[in-house]
Write an enzyme that holds these catalytic residues in place. Structure first.
Site, PDB file in Angstrom:
ATOM      1  N   ASP A  50      -8.109   3.700   0.187  1.00 52.65           N
ATOM      2  CA  ASP A  50      -9.373   4.376  -0.096  1.00 52.65           C
ATOM      3  C   ASP A  50      -9.735   4.216  -1.562  1.00 52.65           C
ATOM      4  O   ASP A  50      -9.287   3.286  -2.214  1.00 52.65           O
ATOM      5  CB  ASP A  50      -9.285   5.854   0.305  1.00 52.65           C
ATOM      6  CG  ASP A  50      -8.356   6.651  -0.613  1.00 52.65           C
ATOM      7  OD1 ASP A  50      -7.271   6.131  -0.966  1.00 52.65           O
ATOM      8  OD2 ASP A  50      -8.711   7.785  -0.979  1.00 52.65           O
ATOM      9  N   GLY A  99      -3.829   8.971  -6.325  1.00 49.57           N
ATOM     10  CA  GLY A  99      -4.062  10.396  -6.152  1.00 49.57           C
ATOM     11  C   GLY A  99      -2.758  11.170  -6.070  1.00 49.57           C
ATOM     12  O   GLY A  99      -1.708  10.628  -5.697  1.00 49.57           O
TER      13      GLY A  99
END
Length: 402
Positions: A178, A98
């Protein structure tokens, strides 16, 4: 096999169409030109290639990219002319995860809803990929970290190369592994997942194939041949695709210094119940052997956010008994807690220290393991407030993996 597949497809087609229409609810705050630049598409005989195209940012994921991928993949899944899908990255990375710098700035500007959109959109696409009806090939030729693993590992095939570098380095920036990491890390041999998740240490392509994170290994120079042959295939049969990948596969062995040759020590130390016990055990190993690997592992553990270490260990342990959707829903709650600053400012502090200012001297809050309370860890896993909706995944239309 093909007749059964067509039967399953036909039964689920209506629900998948409804699911693809729900994409209109995803955040759309991009121009068409930006979107097309960040995800390029190539059409082949019966396949489509999605190319992540932010090479200057190591193809870091943002909300726009995740939304575009979800839109494309839904349309290809419903297109009878598309048999399978390939994903790769531009430049020296597949995907570095990300865009944490963008998230850092959004948080500091108080734009928390945009941060939520990022996690919601990314995790929704990961679930779509993890339940995809058509074969998927991810070419991991370069950096594959964090969310980059999340958008590749749930697919059918993952090709690692000599240029592949895998890692889940989130504890080093005050976050938690995550994007489905608690699902795939927890299913690695022994307690390798805990080791990778807590230390953020890297794996090579050879190590990825050895531990099961990759399905195939090929030398980089063979990739043009692989892509050419895949492009000529007219099939939706995974076994046909696999035969092509096997044709160009190479044997790869982990180096002698690899963690995979120390799996007994990993299991002995990282199989312990608490982070404190893990570190104590590693210190005993280091004292007894003066081993470079032991000392390096200890250094990584002591550099990480103490709160992140405890949160990440529990997350991976819970993930071992959860389905993909359950992991993603829980990770979504954890991610929102991690960016809220209500428990700690470790995420912003970690990104500042390691990526923005690059002083590599984060001031963690709390600063030590003994000051991390059970209540702080529990809060990461607690249900969101009544006014805050959970991550909604189409589990009734798309069956989750165990």
């Amino acid at each position: 096999m093909q007749s059964l597949k067509r039967l399953v497809t036909s039964r689920r087609l209506d629900s998948l169409l409804r699911c693809s229409r729900s994409l209109s609810s995803l955040p759309i705050n991009y121009s068409a030109d930006d979107l097309q630049d960040q995800v390029l598409v190539e059409g082949k005989a019966s396949s489509r290639i999605a190319i992540l195209n932010r090479p200057s940012a190591l193809n870091a994921l943002n909300t726009n990219i995740s939304a575009r991928l979800h839109e494309l993949y839904a349309s290809w899944e419903n297109d009878p002319n598309v048999g399978f899908v390939v994903m790769k990255g531009s430049g020296r990375a597949f995907c570095a995860g990300g865009d944490i710098v963008a998230l850092y700035h959004l948080i500091n500007e108080g734009k928390i809803e945009e941060c939520k959109d990022f996690f919601r959109t990314l995790y929704s696409f990961i679930y779509h990929l993890g339940t995809y009806l058509k074969p998927h090939v991810a070419i991991l030729n370069g950096i594959t970290m964090g969310g980059g693993a999340g958008i590749s590992i749930p697919g059918t095939f993952r090709i690692a190369t000599g240029r592949t570098v895998f890692a889940t380095p989130e504890t080093q920036i005050g976050f938690h592994p995550d994007a489905g990491a608690s699902f795939h890390l927890s299913r690695l041999p022994g307690h390798l997942g805990e080791y990778l998740g807590l230390t953020g240490e890297k794996l090579s392509g050879a190590e990825m194939i050895s531990c099961g994170l990759a399905t195939h290994f090929s030398h980089t120079e063979k990739l043009p041949l692989i892509e050419e042959e895949l492009g000529n295939l007219v099939t939706d049969d995974p076994s046909v695709i696999e035969s092509t990948l096997e044709k160009y596969s190479d044997v790869a062995y982990a180096e002698k210094i690899s963690v995979l040759h120390r799996i007994e020590v990993v299991d002995k130390c990282f199989g312990l119940e608490t982070v404190e016990e893990i570190i104590d055990s590693m210190e005993s190993e280091a004292s007894a052997t003066n081993d470079v690997w032991c000392n390096s592992t200890l250094k990584k553990l002591k550099q990480a956010s103490p709160l992140s270490l405890k949160v990440s260990l529990r997350s991976i342990r819970e993930g071992r008994f959860q389905t993909l959707d359950q992991c993603l829903v829980r990770e979504y709650r954890m991610s929102l807690q991690g960016i809220s600053k209500q428990i700690s400012n470790d995420f912003c502090e970690g990104v500042r220290a390691r990526v923005v200012d690059k002083d590599f001297a984060p001031e963690w809050e709390p600063p030590s393991l003994e000051k991390v309370s059970n209540d702080m860890v529990d809060q990461y896993f607690a249900p969101l407030s009544e006014s805050e909706p959970n991550l909604m995944l189409p589990t009734k239309q798309r069956e989750a993996f165990n």
